[in-house]
Write an enzyme that holds these catalytic residues in place. Structure first.
Site, mmCIF file in Angstrom:
data_model
loop_
_atom_site.group_PDB
_atom_site.id
_atom_site.type_symbol
_atom_site.label_atom_id
_atom_site.label_comp_id
_atom_site.label_asym_id
_atom_site.label_seq_id
_atom_site.Cartn_x
_atom_site.Cartn_y
_atom_site.Cartn_z
ATOM 1 N N SER A 207 0.285 37.714 -15.727
ATOM 2 C CA SER A 207 0.324 39.092 -16.212
ATOM 3 C C SER A 207 1.063 39.169 -17.551
ATOM 4 C CB SER A 207 1.006 39.987 -15.181
ATOM 5 O OG SER A 207 2.328 39.548 -14.964
ATOM 6 N N HIS B 105 9.843 27.532 -14.802
ATOM 7 C CA HIS B 105 10.561 28.271 -13.745
ATOM 8 C C HIS B 105 10.970 27.343 -12.601
ATOM 9 C CE1 HIS B 105 8.875 32.435 -15.128
ATOM 10 N NE2 HIS B 105 9.809 31.960 -15.906
ATOM 11 N N PHE C 27 2.447 37.646 -7.591
ATOM 12 C CA PHE C 27 3.548 38.576 -7.378
ATOM 13 C C PHE C 27 3.119 40.020 -7.497
ATOM 14 C CE2 PHE C 27 7.949 36.501 -7.931
ATOM 15 C CZ PHE C 27 7.655 35.670 -6.880
ATOM 16 N N ARG C 28 2.308 40.306 -8.535
ATOM 17 C CA ARG C 28 2.119 41.713 -8.892
ATOM 18 C C ARG C 28 0.835 42.325 -8.362
ATOM 19 N NH1 ARG C 28 5.106 39.405 -12.408
ATOM 20 N NH2 ARG C 28 7.019 40.423 -13.084
ATOM 21 N N ILE D 291 5.752 27.402 -9.356
ATOM 22 C CA ILE D 291 6.721 26.519 -8.730
ATOM 23 C C ILE D 291 6.051 25.713 -7.617
ATOM 24 C CG2 ILE D 291 8.705 27.995 -9.243
ATOM 25 C CD1 ILE D 291 8.258 28.742 -6.050
ATOM 26 N N ASP D 292 4.714 25.792 -7.557
ATOM 27 C CA ASP D 292 3.996 25.214 -6.415
ATOM 28 C C ASP D 292 3.630 23.745 -6.581
ATOM 29 O OD1 ASP D 292 1.755 25.322 -8.146
ATOM 30 O OD2 ASP D 292 1.143 27.275 -7.363
ATOM 31 N N CYS E 234 26.271 22.167 -0.013
ATOM 32 C CA CYS E 234 25.982 20.800 -0.461
ATOM 33 C C CYS E 234 26.661 19.777 0.457
ATOM 34 C CB CYS E 234 26.487 20.632 -1.893
ATOM 35 S SG CYS E 234 26.312 18.953 -2.530
ATOM 36 N N ASN F 197 -7.557 36.194 -17.556
ATOM 37 C CA ASN F 197 -6.827 36.821 -16.448
ATOM 38 C C ASN F 197 -7.730 37.857 -15.789
ATOM 39 O OD1 ASN F 197 -4.120 36.830 -15.180
ATOM 40 N ND2 ASN F 197 -4.167 39.007 -15.675
HETATM 41 P P1 NAD Z 1 1.913 37.679 -11.861
HETATM 42 O O1 NAD Z 1 1.786 37.856 -10.377
HETATM 43 O O2 NAD Z 1 2.767 38.609 -12.614
HETATM 44 O O3 NAD Z 1 0.469 37.727 -12.532
HETATM 45 C C1 NAD Z 1 -0.614 37.025 -12.000
HETATM 46 C C2 NAD Z 1 -1.864 37.531 -12.709
HETATM 47 O O4 NAD Z 1 -2.934 36.690 -12.288
HETATM 48 C C3 NAD Z 1 -2.233 38.972 -12.340
HETATM 49 O O5 NAD Z 1 -2.361 39.726 -13.539
HETATM 50 C C4 NAD Z 1 -3.595 38.831 -11.614
HETATM 51 O O6 NAD Z 1 -4.505 39.839 -11.990
HETATM 52 C C5 NAD Z 1 -4.085 37.498 -12.108
HETATM 53 N N1 NAD Z 1 -4.935 36.775 -11.162
HETATM 54 C C6 NAD Z 1 -4.828 36.680 -9.823
HETATM 55 N N2 NAD Z 1 -5.771 35.849 -9.328
HETATM 56 C C7 NAD Z 1 -6.497 35.421 -10.394
HETATM 57 C C8 NAD Z 1 -7.601 34.541 -10.536
HETATM 58 N N3 NAD Z 1 -8.165 33.933 -9.482
HETATM 59 N N4 NAD Z 1 -8.093 34.309 -11.786
HETATM 60 C C9 NAD Z 1 -7.537 34.933 -12.863
HETATM 61 N N5 NAD Z 1 -6.488 35.775 -12.795
HETATM 62 C C10 NAD Z 1 -5.967 36.003 -11.570
HETATM 63 O O7 NAD Z 1 2.339 36.185 -12.070
HETATM 64 P P2 NAD Z 1 3.090 35.503 -13.283
HETATM 65 O O8 NAD Z 1 2.644 36.072 -14.583
HETATM 66 O O9 NAD Z 1 2.957 34.056 -13.045
HETATM 67 O O10 NAD Z 1 4.618 35.929 -13.104
HETATM 68 C C11 NAD Z 1 5.247 35.998 -11.839
HETATM 69 C C12 NAD Z 1 6.371 35.017 -11.587
HETATM 70 O O11 NAD Z 1 6.315 34.639 -10.208
HETATM 71 C C13 NAD Z 1 6.271 33.733 -12.332
HETATM 72 O O12 NAD Z 1 7.538 33.361 -12.668
HETATM 73 C C14 NAD Z 1 5.722 32.736 -11.312
HETATM 74 O O13 NAD Z 1 6.328 31.499 -11.478
HETATM 75 C C15 NAD Z 1 6.204 33.249 -10.003
HETATM 76 N N6 NAD Z 1 5.227 32.982 -8.906
HETATM 77 C C16 NAD Z 1 4.761 31.712 -8.717
HETATM 78 C C17 NAD Z 1 3.800 31.454 -7.727
HETATM 79 C C18 NAD Z 1 3.294 30.044 -7.569
HETATM 80 O O14 NAD Z 1 4.023 29.097 -7.857
HETATM 81 N N7 NAD Z 1 2.025 29.848 -7.177
HETATM 82 C C19 NAD Z 1 3.311 32.489 -6.928
HETATM 83 C C20 NAD Z 1 3.832 33.797 -7.132
HETATM 84 C C21 NAD Z 1 4.782 34.019 -8.151
#
Ligand code: NAD
Length: 242
Positions: free
Chosen positions: A186, A111, A25-26, A93-94, A144, A210
């Site tokens: 994050s 989540h 996301f970020r 959520i994947d 629904c 991270n």
């Molecule tokens: P976030 O995007 O806030 O943070 C992800 C962190 O992972 C970042 O700080 C980034 O630097 C780090 N990162 C990225 N690639 C990496 C790697 N290969 N190795 C190590 N670190 C890595 O995500 P969050 O903290 O999970 O919070 C965001 C919300 O969005 C959550 O609720 C999440 O469920 C949801 N979300 C889920 C998915 C998914 O299901 N795959 C994808 C995007 C967002």
């Protein structure tokens, strides 16, 4: 630390799935740099917002549907199978922890799950393929098939209540843990990020892995700023060598 652990909790965020082609996301280029999140109250309030939310979700879903578990998911699954990790608490959520082989009863999806949808009134499950067809046919957000209620992906949006049982399970696993490892998060989204804090309050060693700084680095016993896959590969090699 991992070698000694018998009840470690692995807590994962979007970063563990970036190696599988699902953007977080970020990070720059992540989803949030392009779209502002839709709050739960806005989703409930307006049929147009619901339709927009569904269009975005179905776009993400295509990426998720194509994704396979990565090296990091497989390393975590292997740590569960070897008895070092008791539970995986995930914000993702994947569904990739499940497909990587972690037993369902050892995964806590705080989540929710993005591989299906639910009626917010009666709870009936709806498949995403049906949602996509319904939207294509009617150009409006789905209702629904049983009670006419609002259908939403089975994920937790901002402003939506957290799933009570999953939160209780995550709390119990955290309080029982002998090591807590946060990977690819994050640690800015609360209440989820409260679990590493709870672990620390319970005097459980906390490791943060991270790519970049997190909101809780100052609290951790060990912080590794790196991609998860090479670090977990090194951990697995160390464990394999006894
Ligand atoms: P976030 O995007 O806030 O943070 C992800 C962190 O992972 C970042 O700080 C980034 O630097 C780090 N990162 C990225 N690639 C990496 C790697 N290969 N190795 C190590 N670190 C890595 O995500 P969050 O903290 O999970 O919070 C965001 C919300 O969005 C959550 O609720 C999440 O469920 C949801 N979300 C889920 C998915 C998914 O299901 N795959 C994808 C995007 C967002």
């Amino acid at each position: 630390m991992v070698q000694r652990a018998r009840r470690a909790v692995v807590f994962t965020g979007a970063g563990i799935s970036t190696e599988c082609g699902i953007p977080d996301f970020r990070s720059p280029g992540g989803f949030w740099t392009r779209y502002k999140p839709i709050e739960f109250s806005a989703f409930l309030a307006s049929p147009d917002t619901r339709l927009e939310a569904w269009r975005r979700f179905l776009m993400i879903r295509e990426t998720i549907a194509r994704a396979e578990p990565g090296e990091s998911h497989k390393a975590v699954a292997s740590l569960v199978a070897r008895g070092h990790v008791s539970h995986v608490i995930t914000q993702n959520i994947d569904g990739l922890h499940l497909t990587s082989g972690v037993p369902a009863e050892q995964i806590i999806e705080i989540h929710g799950n993005g591989t299906y949808a639910k009626c917010l009134s009666c709870g009936l499950r709806h498949e995403l393929s049906w949602v996509a067809e319904d939207i294509a046919a009617k150009a409006r957000a789905p209702h629904c098939v049983s009670c006419g209620g609002i259908v939403k992906s089975a994920t937790i949006s901002f402003g939506q209540a957290m799933p009570e049982q999953d939160m209780a399970d995550a709390r119990a696993a955290t309080l029982n843990a002998d090591l807590f490892i946060a990977i690819g998060s994050s640690l800015q989204v609360f209440p989820a990020a409260g679990f590493p804090v709870l672990a620390k309050q319970n005097r459980t060693p906390l490791v943060i892995l991270n790519r970049e700084e997190t909101g809780l680095d100052g609290l951790a016993d060990l912080v590794i700023h790196a991609d998860s896959a090479p670090v977990l590969r090194a951990v697995m090699a160390q464990i394999d060598s006894g």
